[in-house]
Design an enzyme around this catalytic site. Sequence first.
Site, short mmCIF file in Angstrom:
data_model
loop_
_atom_site.label_atom_id
_atom_site.label_comp_id
_atom_site.label_asym_id
_atom_site.label_seq_id
_atom_site.Cartn_x
_atom_site.Cartn_y
_atom_site.Cartn_z
N ASP A 65 -24.79 66.09 25.22
CA ASP A 65 -24.53 65.99 26.65
C ASP A 65 -24.00 64.59 26.98
O ASP A 65 -24.76 63.64 27.08
CB ASP A 65 -25.84 66.27 27.40
CG ASP A 65 -25.70 66.03 28.89
OD1 ASP A 65 -24.55 65.82 29.36
OD2 ASP A 65 -26.73 66.04 29.58
N GLU A 123 -19.12 37.20 11.23
CA GLU A 123 -20.21 36.28 10.87
C GLU A 123 -21.30 36.33 11.95
O GLU A 123 -21.40 35.42 12.77
CB GLU A 123 -19.70 34.85 10.79
CG GLU A 123 -18.58 34.60 9.82
CD GLU A 123 -18.08 33.16 9.96
OE1 GLU A 123 -18.89 32.23 9.94
OE2 GLU A 123 -16.86 33.00 10.13
N GLU A 140 -24.64 35.84 13.85
CA GLU A 140 -25.80 34.95 13.80
C GLU A 140 -26.90 35.55 14.67
O GLU A 140 -26.62 36.27 15.62
CB GLU A 140 -25.41 33.56 14.33
CG GLU A 140 -24.35 32.89 13.49
CD GLU A 140 -23.82 31.58 14.07
OE1 GLU A 140 -23.46 30.71 13.29
OE2 GLU A 140 -23.75 31.45 15.31
N GLU A 154 -29.10 28.84 9.88
CA GLU A 154 -28.05 28.22 10.69
C GLU A 154 -28.52 26.87 11.24
O GLU A 154 -29.61 26.40 10.93
CB GLU A 154 -27.62 29.18 11.82
CG GLU A 154 -26.28 29.85 11.56
CD GLU A 154 -25.12 28.86 11.40
OE1 GLU A 154 -25.23 27.73 11.91
OE2 GLU A 154 -24.13 29.20 10.74
N GLU A 214 -27.80 33.33 9.52
CA GLU A 214 -26.50 34.00 9.41
C GLU A 214 -26.43 34.71 8.07
O GLU A 214 -26.85 34.18 7.05
CB GLU A 214 -25.37 32.97 9.51
CG GLU A 214 -23.99 33.58 9.35
CD GLU A 214 -22.85 32.55 9.53
OE1 GLU A 214 -22.95 31.71 10.45
OE2 GLU A 214 -21.90 32.61 8.75
N HIS A 228 -18.38 35.05 14.81
CA HIS A 228 -16.97 34.74 14.54
C HIS A 228 -16.30 35.94 13.91
O HIS A 228 -16.89 36.59 13.04
CB HIS A 228 -16.86 33.54 13.59
CG HIS A 228 -17.57 32.31 14.09
ND1 HIS A 228 -17.84 31.23 13.30
CD2 HIS A 228 -18.06 32.01 15.31
CE1 HIS A 228 -18.46 30.30 14.01
NE2 HIS A 228 -18.62 30.76 15.24
N ARG A 270 -14.19 22.60 14.61
CA ARG A 270 -14.86 23.81 15.06
C ARG A 270 -15.02 23.88 16.57
O ARG A 270 -15.75 24.73 17.07
CB ARG A 270 -16.23 23.92 14.39
CG ARG A 270 -16.12 24.29 12.94
CD ARG A 270 -17.35 23.90 12.13
NE ARG A 270 -17.01 23.99 10.71
CZ ARG A 270 -17.25 25.05 9.94
NH1 ARG A 270 -17.90 26.06 10.42
NH2 ARG A 270 -16.87 25.06 8.68
N GLU A 279 -9.77 32.66 12.28
CA GLU A 279 -11.17 32.81 12.70
C GLU A 279 -11.24 32.66 14.21
O GLU A 279 -10.88 31.61 14.75
CB GLU A 279 -12.04 31.74 12.03
CG GLU A 279 -13.51 31.85 12.45
CD GLU A 279 -14.36 30.67 11.99
OE1 GLU A 279 -13.91 29.51 12.10
OE2 GLU A 279 -15.48 30.91 11.56
N ARG A 333 -13.51 32.18 17.19
CA ARG A 333 -14.88 31.64 17.25
C ARG A 333 -15.61 31.97 18.55
O ARG A 333 -16.77 31.66 18.71
CB ARG A 333 -14.85 30.12 17.05
CG ARG A 333 -14.38 29.72 15.66
CD ARG A 333 -14.36 28.22 15.48
NE ARG A 333 -15.68 27.60 15.62
CZ ARG A 333 -16.59 27.53 14.65
NH1 ARG A 333 -16.33 28.04 13.46
NH2 ARG A 333 -17.75 26.95 14.86
N1 LIG Z 1 -8.22 38.07 4.39
C1 LIG Z 1 -9.34 38.11 5.11
N2 LIG Z 1 -9.36 38.80 6.26
C2 LIG Z 1 -10.47 38.87 7.02
N3 LIG Z 1 -11.62 38.29 6.68
C3 LIG Z 1 -11.67 37.61 5.52
C4 LIG Z 1 -10.54 37.48 4.67
N4 LIG Z 1 -10.90 36.74 3.60
C5 LIG Z 1 -12.21 36.43 3.77
N5 LIG Z 1 -12.69 36.95 4.92
C6 LIG Z 1 -14.05 36.93 5.48
O1 LIG Z 1 -14.29 35.76 6.23
C7 LIG Z 1 -15.70 35.54 6.31
C8 LIG Z 1 -15.91 34.08 5.94
O2 LIG Z 1 -17.13 33.65 6.33
P1 LIG Z 1 -17.59 32.14 6.09
O3 LIG Z 1 -19.04 32.08 6.41
O4 LIG Z 1 -17.15 31.64 4.77
O5 LIG Z 1 -16.77 31.40 7.19
P2 LIG Z 1 -16.95 30.00 7.90
O6 LIG Z 1 -16.20 30.14 9.15
O7 LIG Z 1 -16.55 28.93 6.95
O8 LIG Z 1 -18.47 29.86 8.23
P3 LIG Z 1 -19.16 29.09 9.48
O9 LIG Z 1 -18.32 29.33 10.70
O10 LIG Z 1 -20.52 29.72 9.57
O11 LIG Z 1 -19.21 27.66 9.09
C9 LIG Z 1 -16.35 36.53 5.33
O12 LIG Z 1 -16.84 37.64 6.02
C10 LIG Z 1 -15.15 36.92 4.45
O13 LIG Z 1 -15.29 38.20 3.81
N1 LIG Z 2 -23.66 28.91 16.24
C1 LIG Z 2 -22.31 28.50 16.50
C2 LIG Z 2 -21.43 28.53 15.27
C3 LIG Z 2 -21.89 27.67 14.14
C4 LIG Z 2 -21.00 27.81 12.92
O1 LIG Z 2 -19.88 27.27 12.90
O2 LIG Z 2 -21.40 28.53 12.00
C5 LIG Z 2 -21.70 29.39 17.60
O3 LIG Z 2 -22.31 29.61 18.54
O4 LIG Z 2 -20.59 29.88 17.52
MG LIG Z 3 -22.26 30.27 11.36
MG LIG Z 4 -17.28 30.87 11.02
#
Ligand SMILES: Nc1ncnc2c1ncn2[C@@H]1O[C@H](COP(=O)(O)OP(=O)(O)OP(=O)(O)O)[C@@H](O)[C@H]1O
Ligand SMILES: N[C@@H](CCC(=O)O)C(=O)O
Ligand SMILES: [Mg+2]
Ligand SMILES: [Mg+2]
Length: 445
Positions: free
Chosen positions: A54, A133, A135, A190, A197, A246, A317, A334, A336
């Site tokens: 439903d 990613e 958290e 984290e 994370e 992220h 970042r 990425e 964020r």
């Molecule tokens: N080509 C791609 N396309 C999409 N995602 C990818 C690719 N290559 C790697 N990844 C993914 O990106 C993510 C990387 O996470 P990682 O924690 O290393 O990133 P980070 O941004 O350095 O971490 P943080 O922000 O916590 O410091 C993983 O889920 C990985 O599988």
């Molecule tokens: N906790 C942070 C990110 C930290 C990290 O770079 O992993 C956020 O709020 O996005």
């Molecule tokens: Mg993180």
């Molecule tokens: Mg990250």
Amino acid sequence: MKNNYTREDLKRIVENENVRYIRLQFTDILGTIKNVEVPVSQLDKALDGEMMFDGSSIEGFVRIEESDMYLKPDINTWSIFPWTAGKGKVARLICDIYTVEGEPFEGDPRSNLKRVLKEMEEMGYTSFNLGPEPEFFLFKLDENGHPTRELNDQGGYFDLAPTDLGENCRRDIVLELEDMGFEIEASHHEVAQGQHEIDFKYEDAISACDNIQTFKLIVKTVARKHNLHATFMPKPLYGINGSGMHFNVSLFRGEENAFYDENDSFGLSGEMRHFMGGLLKHARGFTAVCNPIVNSYKRLVPGYEAPSYIAWSGKNRSPLLRIPSSRKMSTRAEIRSVDPAANPYLALAVILKAGLDGIKNKIDLPEPVNVNLYEMTRDEREALGVNDLPSTLYTALKALSEDEVVQDALGPHIMRQFHSNKSVEWDMYRAQVSEWEVDQYLNQY
Ligand SMILES: Nc1ncnc2c1ncn2[C@@H]1O[C@H](COP(=O)(O)OP(=O)(O)OP(=O)(O)O)[C@@H](O)[C@H]1O
Ligand SMILES: N[C@@H](CCC(=O)O)C(=O)O
Ligand SMILES: [Mg+2]
Ligand SMILES: [Mg+2]
């Protein structure tokens, strides 16, 4: 985490593993997982897509007059919940929702993402990959089993036991995830106390969103067993980092990463630059979807590694977009800003659509900002052309109403329901009187 089971395989597994119940799962517009649980005797009927439910009882779906909906399970999502061993196990299948006319239901976030992915395929790409990613915080329960905001450890980034008392819990979570087929790449404490994370390997858009939903369920279930409460609330505590999710994304053409160009000095393709240009252009418009609750905006403030400004960087970042340094198959953007309160299917649909708009219209990517944006004044940011992300749910909803590309990514049904539901949430919130106001004003006025 996709498997390639046939119907016969499932029947054999049901027999061998003593599976007694099947949960037919889907996600509503607000991102909540919903279940219809059926006894295993209904497996054939379920796989034939004949299980009805439903729709009018689901927030934002349909009115009473048109309430019958069909659940069409995706056989590749079959998985047994590891914690249901014993008398009879419970398995799950993730479903798409169809109308009685046999059409994908336009209010179903998973089917809606498939619609946007078709548009991507028409442009010549074969998959959109997502590595999330997520958290989360672990809090203690009180004597009645209710969640508190009392942290259970004093750990910090990458700390090890004995400070990190959440580590046993996190290790159990990882084991259960692996039992369910997750490929865990990293798991760590984290920056904030009590914050964790767990990163799992990127997959194609639909599987990655399914994984996020499963991930949340498992984290919460295992935490309970450790007498803890896991929360994906974006900013549970004032004054320390909040929880983001992220999104690492890339577009593939067959076996080739379309974001990578070995001849470019940064290793980034023109398509990637336009994709990122699209993300920056529509960032204000897609924020309401990626940061969908009042509390999301308490996280998007300067100083806590979460973005507040619309810019990109290869290094730091503080901006919205970062290009991690890995290249070739790992070349990715990425994003964020996304937080774990977001409905992953909707968040990915708006991000994909924004990026594709960048490619279609060859939107230019501005220069990177490689300084700490948190430390710049408004004038300095303006001189660089760096805009702010919306700072409240209200401004984000307004920006969404002004962005037709993002609205198209949601489709009219989801757009209408999402906007009206979130406007009510904002109206309820803005009438509240907070403790902060009482502390500031009660004596002074
Ligand atoms: N080509 C791609 N396309 C999409 N995602 C990818 C690719 N290559 C790697 N990844 C993914 O990106 C993510 C990387 O996470 P990682 O924690 O290393 O990133 P980070 O941004 O350095 O971490 P943080 O922000 O916590 O410091 C993983 O889920 C990985 O599988
Ligand atoms: N906790 C942070 C990110 C930290 C990290 O770079 O992993 C956020 O709020 O996005
Ligand atoms: Mg993180
Ligand atoms: Mg990250």
